[in-house]
Design a protein around this motif. Structure first.
Motif, short mmCIF file in Angstrom:
data_model
loop_
_atom_site.label_atom_id
_atom_site.label_comp_id
_atom_site.label_asym_id
_atom_site.label_seq_id
_atom_site.Cartn_x
_atom_site.Cartn_y
_atom_site.Cartn_z
N ASP A 79 43.96 37.33 52.52
CA ASP A 79 43.34 38.29 51.62
C ASP A 79 43.00 37.59 50.32
O ASP A 79 43.49 36.48 50.04
CB ASP A 79 44.27 39.48 51.37
N LEU A 80 42.16 38.22 49.52
CA LEU A 80 41.76 37.65 48.24
C LEU A 80 42.69 38.11 47.13
O LEU A 80 43.11 39.27 47.09
CB LEU A 80 40.33 38.08 47.90
N THR A 81 42.97 37.18 46.22
CA THR A 81 43.63 37.57 44.99
C THR A 81 42.60 38.21 44.07
O THR A 81 41.39 38.19 44.34
CB THR A 81 44.25 36.35 44.30
N GLU A 82 43.06 38.74 42.94
CA GLU A 82 42.10 39.28 41.97
C GLU A 82 41.18 38.18 41.48
O GLU A 82 39.96 38.38 41.33
CB GLU A 82 42.84 39.91 40.79
N ALA A 83 41.74 36.97 41.25
CA ALA A 83 40.91 35.83 40.84
C ALA A 83 39.90 35.49 41.94
O ALA A 83 38.75 35.14 41.68
CB ALA A 83 41.78 34.63 40.52
N ARG A 86 38.57 37.58 44.13
CA ARG A 86 37.49 38.57 44.19
C ARG A 86 36.45 38.30 43.10
O ARG A 86 35.24 38.42 43.33
CB ARG A 86 38.08 39.98 44.05
N VAL A 87 36.91 37.96 41.90
CA VAL A 87 35.98 37.63 40.82
C VAL A 87 35.20 36.36 41.15
O VAL A 87 33.97 36.29 40.96
CB VAL A 87 36.75 37.47 39.49
#
Length: 305
Positions: free
Chosen positions: A67-71, A73-74
């Motif tokens: 899965d993607l971290t918040e970083a 996704r940005v």
């Protein structure tokens, strides 16, 4: 200026971004590797190298999922935009190399008939080439082309352009513009000798020295010493001055397009004479877009002939 204590900029290549975007969209190393046509270990190594360069984790990994971290996704949004911009840059470079995009600075003398038709055709064929037109005297155009301020110029010939390439594109019969009530206005053709003693409205030699000298030479061959009382490089202004009774003028046949009241235009000769428009350009500085334009002009000129 970068501070010596600042951390070095990350060394990220486009392939890192492609790998990351594929993995972020698949959220599975095996499927992403298959999509990229590489094996899974190199993909894992490149993603790890990317995270190391950036300095933050982009992915959350477990034994069963990615899965993607918040970083992450940005970063995904920016990575997609960067790849799109890179594709656009590559496409523009390829199109520029074939003359499909670019810029053209074009000089011309007013009433050059081939220009409107050639520009219409060129912009229809190559809408992504930005064309700028500048009305300029012939001598100024030649200087601007020689020094790179214009890509091509349309000038009155003859012209001495030893450093440039020059080719004729259109020719117009030379005519006498007379006040409507002039003694010669009822003649179908005006003999050169009939112009003896007339007051002439001419154009300044500095605007087109070669064309000026050629016309003066033709008048001398006819035994005439013209008395030039007024000068302007504007065909329309010369017609208006003729209509006002200030003298006669020798003009190319395209002057008919201006349709000035109080003016009669009559052919000259024999012998007949012509005003020629030429195209000047500098081959060492040719761009693909200019090459395309020159081809269009030549084809348009042949069609008009």
């Amino acid at each position: 200026m970068t501070s010596p204590d600042a951390p070095p900029s990350p060394r990220i290549e486009l392939r890192h971004l492609r790998y990351f975007v594929a993995l972020a969209e698949e959220l599975h190393f095996g499927r992403a590797a298959q999509r990229l046509h590489i094996s899974q270990p190199p993909l894992s190594q490149q993603i790890a190298a990317l995270e190391k360069e950036i300095g933050v984790p982009l992915l959350l990994r477990t034994s069963r999922s990615v899965d993607l971290t918040e970083a992450g996704r940005v970063f995904l949004v920016e990575a997609r935009q960067t790849l799109a911009q890179a594709r656009s840059a590559i496409d523009l470079a390829r199109r520029a190399a074939t003359g499909e995009v670019g810029r053209l600075q074009i000089g011309f003398v007013p009433a050059c008939g081939v220009i409107p038709a050639a520009i219409r055709r060129f912009t229809r064929l190559f809408p992504s080439v930005q064309v700028t037109l500048r009305a300029m005297p012939s001598a100024e155009q030649a200087d601007a082309v020689e020094h790179g301020r214009l890509d091509v110029g349309f000038v009155h010939l003859p012209m001495e352009v030893s450093k440039l390439s020059c080719e004729p594109v259109e020719s117009h019969a030379l005519m006498a513009a007379l006040p409507a009530r002039h003694r010669l206005s009822r003649r179908r053709t005006i003999p050169w000798r009939a112009l003896e003693g007339e007051t002439f409205i001419g154009f300044p030699r500095a605007a087109a020295p070669g064309a000026y000298d050629a016309l003066m030479s033709r008048l001398r061959e006819a035994g005439l010493v013209p008395r030039i009382a007024h000068e302007t490089d504007s065909v329309l202004a010369r017609l208006r001055m003729v209509g006002a009774g200030l003298g006669i003028s020798l003009l190319p046949a395209y002057a008919r397009n201006f349709k000035q009241p109080g003016v009669s235009l009559r052919p000259l000769g024999p012998p007949a004479a012509a005003a020629t428009i030429g195209m000047v350009h500098c081959p060492p500085r040719h761009t693909p877009a200019l090459g395309r334009f020159l081809e269009v002009v030549r084809e348009t000129a042949r069609g008009r002939d």
